[in-house]
Design an enzyme around this catalytic site. Sequence first.
Site, short mmCIF file in Angstrom:
data_model
loop_
_atom_site.label_atom_id
_atom_site.label_comp_id
_atom_site.label_asym_id
_atom_site.label_seq_id
_atom_site.Cartn_x
_atom_site.Cartn_y
_atom_site.Cartn_z
N ASP A 36 0.81 -1.22 0.00
CA ASP A 36 0.00 0.00 0.00
C ASP A 36 0.84 1.27 0.00
O ASP A 36 0.29 2.37 -0.02
CB ASP A 36 -0.93 0.02 1.23
CG ASP A 36 -2.30 -0.56 0.89
OD1 ASP A 36 -2.46 -1.05 -0.24
OD2 ASP A 36 -3.19 -0.53 1.75
N ASP A 279 -11.10 38.17 -33.26
CA ASP A 279 -10.66 36.78 -33.38
C ASP A 279 -11.53 35.82 -32.60
O ASP A 279 -11.63 34.64 -32.94
CB ASP A 279 -9.20 36.65 -32.90
CG ASP A 279 -8.23 37.30 -33.86
OD1 ASP A 279 -8.63 37.54 -35.03
OD2 ASP A 279 -7.09 37.57 -33.46
N GLY A 414 -6.60 23.22 -33.31
CA GLY A 414 -7.49 22.33 -34.06
C GLY A 414 -7.91 22.95 -35.37
O GLY A 414 -7.99 22.28 -36.41
N LEU A 415 -8.16 24.28 -35.38
CA LEU A 415 -8.50 24.97 -36.61
C LEU A 415 -7.33 24.93 -37.58
O LEU A 415 -7.50 24.70 -38.78
CB LEU A 415 -8.86 26.43 -36.30
CG LEU A 415 -9.05 27.36 -37.50
CD1 LEU A 415 -10.23 26.89 -38.35
CD2 LEU A 415 -9.26 28.80 -37.05
#
Length: 522
Positions: A36, A279, A414-415
């Site tokens: 543990d 933006d 991502g864009l």
Amino acid sequence: MDLTLWTYEGPPHVGAMRVATAMEGLHYVLHAPQGDTYADLLFTMIERRKSRPPVTYTTFEARDLGADTAQLFKTAARDAYEQFSPQAMLVGASCTAELLQDDPAGLARALDLPIPVIPLELPAYRKKENWGAAETFYRLVRALASGARARDSGARPRCNLLGPTALGFRHRDDVREVSGLIERLGVDVCITAPLGATPHDIARLGEADFNVVLYPEIALPAAQWLDKFHGQPFTRNVPIGVGATRDFVQEIATLAGVDASAVLQSERSRLPWYSRSVDSTYLTDKRVFIFGDATHAIAAARIARTELGFRVVCVGTYSREFAREVREAAEACGAQALICDDYLEVEVKVGELKPELVLGTQMERHIAKRLGIPCAVISAPTHVQDFPARYSPQMGFEGANVLFDSWVHPLMMGLEEHLLTMFREDREFHDGAAPSHLGVEAGEPTPLGARGGLELSASGLTADMTAPAEASWSEDAEKELKKIPFFVRGRARGNTESFARERGLTAITVSTLYEAKAHFGR
């Protein structure tokens, strides 16, 4: 019982370890079997602490079960006191040792140690890590905190910061940010606990006028007890996001009897300006899935909806103790609520809702990666990368800047990847395109031999008599073409020239440009 690879929270004794590890002069004696001690790795490898947790394990083995395991615990407790000389000691059992029913509390009392010994009864098979941390902190406060003390009438107001622990998500930086914010209001921070406090500091909690609850999952039970028995009110607002931070500042000012206007007028967050900039229109109505501990999930829902213009599709938590508050936050967003601690169920929900951004834990990071969705981590459980060496708070006005960066950048990247994929075959952007610094401007005709009209053969240049002559662009058409965004301008030129070639046109006018646009837009 379900078998799982991952879990959002560990057993409650790990929560107790988070409190003990955050403090100084406190030692935790844990009745636990060999093996543990894995919990040490959470602090030394993930949080990157330079020292191991102040925990002594009895580490009994299978062969000890036929003997006196109680004696092992008493020996371990006595040795820990002699070696570490703590100001106070916690004693308890891990989930496995709980089955032995050796009663660590009674055994510790029998030792009659000359320091406070606080027993922990943590039902490992019904409760989890955050509850264990909250119960441990509550027991410490109840055992050690003294009553309120009279102070000079002219003294500055004082407060305690309650809730930050070891292995907490950005707790170290949040304490620094919030402390600075409170001090700018003219209020002194008396004690910060558990993080950095000693048992003697816990005894001085009554010296403050009120308490600041930074993380309700951990500090709320202790704050409620201090309010009830020592008359110390506590804050309800958690300063994550610009709006919540303004509310927090005003709440502190009300409790302390000070003026908040100077601090509010000197607000330094850039998030509101970014959110109003041109933006940010790309971010409007992006569908966002939120999951984490209750504190961060509720805060994220408010920020996403009111400060960034996202559309929240789900607000979820594994903190079942705060299910009602999370459902209320989801309802305010017009979103679904998800209360569960099964990451597979969360993955199913993400796949079903198809969000454009996931704000979650380390588990949601993996889920989003498999599904190809941008993601930002907003809550524990976390990975080593979520304990940066740099200053990176989540709370306060500077925390709002950090949140903007960490949430928006995955969407913008991502864009970028989406555009690269979309225009991979475009003559201006394809992998074989000449670098722009070599003089080939956007939309310029391709080099000789790259298209019909003339082709290069072994004997030299030969005319392709079947190909029509290229149409020339009028001055007005060239001006109109330049109004088209640069990253699609090359494709627009090519499509228009192809349209003119197929119809035998020798001149391209503004009308030709828009006729070609309508043709390829069908």
